[in-house]
Design a protein around this motif. Structure first.
Motif, PDB file in Angstrom:
ATOM      1  N   THR A 195       3.842   1.672  -0.149  1.00 51.46           N
ATOM      2  CA  THR A 195       3.603   0.336  -0.667  1.00 51.46           C
ATOM      3  C   THR A 195       4.027  -0.622   0.441  1.00 51.46           C
ATOM      4  N   GLN A 208      -0.050   0.035  -3.604  1.00 54.10           N
ATOM      5  CA  GLN A 208       0.235   1.401  -3.158  1.00 54.10           C
ATOM      6  C   GLN A 208      -1.025   2.050  -2.595  1.00 54.10           C
ATOM      7  N   PHE A 209      -0.863   2.836  -1.540  1.00 53.33           N
ATOM      8  CA  PHE A 209      -2.002   3.507  -0.911  1.00 53.33           C
ATOM      9  C   PHE A 209      -1.539   4.798  -0.255  1.00 53.33           C
ATOM     10  N   MET A 213      -6.144   5.571   3.930  1.00 54.67           N
ATOM     11  CA  MET A 213      -6.790   4.494   3.169  1.00 54.67           C
ATOM     12  C   MET A 213      -6.825   3.173   3.937  1.00 54.67           C
ATOM     13  N   ASP A 249      -2.038   2.409   9.232  1.00 54.31           N
ATOM     14  CA  ASP A 249      -1.595   3.628   8.548  1.00 54.31           C
ATOM     15  C   ASP A 249      -0.381   4.241   9.242  1.00 54.31           C
TER      16      ASP A 249
END
Length: 93
Positions: free
Chosen positions: A5, A51-52, A56, A62
């Motif tokens: 997150t 959230q991921f 993504m 990332d």
């Protein structure tokens, strides 16, 4: 699967990102700085991206989200969208 997150601020120059980072380090509220300066639609929610999972977000983003210490202020991180300041607010392994 790991999940992160995070919240971020997106601007068009490294200089602007560094200026905003210093404001936050000097005590400015991250969410307020995001609302006033970020070019991302997430600025309306103080830069919160929710959230991921891995893959993504764009690779440069990332990498930071899944390696930086939770709560640290990272950046500027350059991506195809511009320069980001990133704060990882939570991560599960």
């Amino acid at each position: 699967m790991a999940m992160a997150t995070a919240r971020h601020i997106l601007v068009d120059s490294e200089e602007k990102a560094l200026e905003l980072k210093q404001q936050i380090l000097d005590g400015a509220d991250f969410a307020e700085v995001a609302k006033e300066n970020s070019q991302c639609p997430s600025s309306r929610s103080g830069g919160d991206l929710g959230q991921f999972g891995p893959g993504m977000m764009v690779p440069e983003f990332d990498k930071v989200c899944f390696s930086a210490d939770v709560g640290s202020l990272e950046g500027p991180v350059k991506t195809q969208f511009g320069y980001h300041l990133i704060e990882v607010t939570d991560r599960t392994e």
